[in-house]
Design a protein around this motif. Structure first.
Motif, short mmCIF file in Angstrom:
data_model
loop_
_atom_site.label_atom_id
_atom_site.label_comp_id
_atom_site.label_asym_id
_atom_site.label_seq_id
_atom_site.Cartn_x
_atom_site.Cartn_y
_atom_site.Cartn_z
N ARG A 27 0.79 -1.23 0.00
CA ARG A 27 0.00 0.00 0.00
C ARG A 27 0.83 1.28 0.00
O ARG A 27 0.35 2.34 0.40
N ASP A 28 2.07 1.17 -0.44
CA ASP A 28 2.95 2.34 -0.58
C ASP A 28 3.94 2.03 -1.68
O ASP A 28 4.66 1.03 -1.59
N ASP A 29 3.97 2.85 -2.73
CA ASP A 29 4.80 2.56 -3.90
C ASP A 29 6.28 2.43 -3.57
O ASP A 29 6.93 1.47 -3.97
N SER A 30 6.84 3.40 -2.86
CA SER A 30 8.29 3.35 -2.59
C SER A 30 8.63 2.19 -1.67
O SER A 30 9.65 1.52 -1.87
N ARG A 31 7.81 1.90 -0.70
CA ARG A 31 8.06 0.77 0.20
C ARG A 31 7.96 -0.55 -0.57
O ARG A 31 8.73 -1.47 -0.34
N THR A 32 7.01 -0.61 -1.51
CA THR A 32 6.86 -1.81 -2.34
C THR A 32 8.13 -2.06 -3.15
O THR A 32 8.63 -3.19 -3.21
N ARG A 58 -2.54 3.45 -3.23
CA ARG A 58 -2.69 2.76 -1.94
C ARG A 58 -3.05 1.28 -2.09
O ARG A 58 -3.49 0.64 -1.15
N SER A 60 -0.66 -0.77 -3.86
CA SER A 60 0.57 -1.39 -4.35
C SER A 60 0.80 -2.71 -3.61
O SER A 60 0.40 -2.88 -2.45
#
Length: 92
Positions: A27-32, A58, A60
């Motif tokens: 649910r977070d692009d950079s964390r994904t 939200r 991802s």
């Protein structure tokens, strides 16, 4: 299945999938992308990242898939890597 149950027990959000493809919602692009890259670079575990605009904001996720030819040691090694990286990036 074994993997779905173990991932859920670790605290991952896997949705309602009932196939051999199990999503792990980040649910977070950079964390994904960090999760995906660390799994690949540090543990040689391959997943498919899906980020916006390929999915709604939200939503991802990492897409994991498993086959009958995976042995239990492969599955357990993958679970260990997922747990370590999931904790490191703050997903679980």
């Amino acid at each position: 299945t074994y993997m779905r149950e173990r991932l859920g027990a670790m605290g991952f959000e896997t949705g309602g999938s009932e196939s051999a493809v199990i999503p792990i919602f980040i649910r977070d692009d950079s964390r994904t992308l960090r999760f995906w890259k660390t799994l690949l670079d540090d543990y040689a575990v391959y997943t498919n990242p899906f980020i916006s605009p390929g999915v709604l904001p939200r939503n991802s996720l990492l897409r994991t898939s498993f086959m009958a030819t995976h042995e239990r040691e492969h599955l357990d090694g993958g679970l260990e890597a997922l747990q370590r990286v999931g904790e490191d990036v703050g997903v679980i």
